[in-house]
Design a protein around this motif. Structure first.
Motif, mmCIF file in Angstrom:
data_model
loop_
_atom_site.group_PDB
_atom_site.id
_atom_site.type_symbol
_atom_site.label_atom_id
_atom_site.label_comp_id
_atom_site.label_asym_id
_atom_site.label_seq_id
_atom_site.Cartn_x
_atom_site.Cartn_y
_atom_site.Cartn_z
ATOM 1 N N ARG A 104 -3.913 8.951 -0.399
ATOM 2 C CA ARG A 104 -3.025 7.780 -0.400
ATOM 3 C C ARG A 104 -3.531 6.770 0.640
ATOM 4 N N SER A 105 -3.580 5.512 0.250
ATOM 5 C CA SER A 105 -4.060 4.459 1.152
ATOM 6 C C SER A 105 -3.105 4.301 2.335
ATOM 7 N N GLU A 106 -3.604 3.696 3.415
ATOM 8 C CA GLU A 106 -2.780 3.578 4.612
ATOM 9 C C GLU A 106 -2.826 2.171 5.193
ATOM 10 N N SER A 107 -1.790 1.863 5.952
ATOM 11 C CA SER A 107 -1.647 0.535 6.543
ATOM 12 C C SER A 107 -2.552 0.367 7.761
ATOM 13 N N VAL A 144 -5.281 -1.502 -1.477
ATOM 14 C CA VAL A 144 -4.243 -1.153 -2.444
ATOM 15 C C VAL A 144 -2.995 -1.919 -2.003
ATOM 16 N N TYR A 145 -2.489 -2.767 -2.872
ATOM 17 C CA TYR A 145 -1.334 -3.581 -2.497
ATOM 18 C C TYR A 145 -0.049 -2.848 -2.821
ATOM 19 N N ARG A 146 0.680 -2.543 -1.767
ATOM 20 C CA ARG A 146 2.018 -1.970 -1.890
ATOM 21 C C ARG A 146 2.943 -2.959 -1.196
ATOM 22 N N THR A 147 3.910 -2.531 -0.428
ATOM 23 C CA THR A 147 4.756 -3.450 0.311
ATOM 24 C C THR A 147 3.902 -4.297 1.244
ATOM 25 N N PRO A 149 -0.482 -4.701 2.417
ATOM 26 C CA PRO A 149 -1.811 -4.239 1.999
ATOM 27 C C PRO A 149 -2.154 -2.935 2.712
ATOM 28 N N THR A 150 -2.698 -1.993 1.973
ATOM 29 C CA THR A 150 -3.118 -0.715 2.539
ATOM 30 C C THR A 150 -4.575 -0.485 2.152
ATOM 31 N N LYS A 152 -8.120 2.308 1.785
ATOM 32 C CA LYS A 152 -8.721 3.633 1.675
ATOM 33 C C LYS A 152 -10.180 3.443 1.316
#
Length: 166
Positions: A104-107, A144-147, A149-150, A152
Motif C-alpha cells: 500500500r502506498s504511503e504519505s 497513488v492519489y487517495r485523500t 497523494p501517496t 510507492k
C-alpha cells in the motif's frame, strides 16, 4: 567549446542528476536562485543540455561522453523502469524506506517518520516531498492519489539498483 574546470564539474552534476530541475542544481551548486542556475546553464553549458517535454533538465549525449560520471539513470531492457538510478543521500534513504511496488502506498509524512526511525535523520517535510518527486521523475516511484497523494515504488525493489551520488 572548451569548458572550465568548474563548468566540467557542474556538467558532471547535471549528467548525474538528470532528469533534474533548477532547484536541485541550485542546491548542488550552492547558488542563490533558480534563475542563477538558468543563467549559468545558458552562459556556460548551453550546448550540453536540453529540457525534456516536462521541462526537466537533461544532458545531451555529447555531455554524457564529456564527463567521467555515470548518467543519473540506466534503463532496463524493456525501457519501463530504470534498472539503475544515482541519487543524493536523502533520495536513497527515501527509496530504502518507501513502500514496495506491491504494498500500500504511503504519505509524505509516513515516509518522513520511517526516515526518522530507520536512519535517525529529521529532514524537512518539503525535502522529503521533493525527494519523492525527484524519484518519481526518474521513474522509480509512482504516485497513488487517495485523500492525499501517496507514493510507492514503481517496480519491485530488487529490480532497481539505487546508488548514492555526491
Amino acid at each position: 567549446m572548451t569548458l572550465s574546470e568548474e563548468a566540467r564539474e557542474r556538467l558532471a552534476d547535471l549528467v548525474e542528476l538528470q532528469p533534474t530541475k533548477n532547484s536541485e542544481l541550485q542546491e548542488r551548486w550552492g547558488l542563490e536562485s533558480g534563475s542563477e542556475v538558468h543563467q549559468y546553464l545558458e552562459n556556460e553549458l548551453k550546448e550540453y543540455y536540453y529540457r525534456d517535454e516536462n521541462s526537466y533538465i537533461c544532458a545531451t549525449t555529447e555531455a554524457n561522453d564529456l564527463v567521467d560520471v555515470e548518467p543519473g539513470m540506466v534503463a532496463d531492457e524493456e525501457g519501463d523502469v530504470p534498472s539503475v538510478v544515482r541519487v543524493p543521500t536523502l533520495q536513497r534513504q527515501v527509496f530504502d524506506v518507501l513502500a514496495d511496488s506491491d504494498d500500500r502506498s504511503e504519505s509524505v509524512v509516513s515516509v518522513l517518520n520511517e526516515l526518522r526511525e530507520e536512519f535517525g535523520v529529521d529532514p524537512d517535510v518539503e525535502d522529503v516531498r521533493s525527494a519523492l518527486q525527484s524519484l518519481k521523475r526518474k521513474g522509480v516511484v509512482e504516485v497513488v492519489y487517495r485523500t492525499v497523494p501517496t507514493f510507492k515504488l514503481a517496480a519491485p525493489r530488487e529490480d532497481i539498483s539505487v546508488e548514492e551520488s555526491g
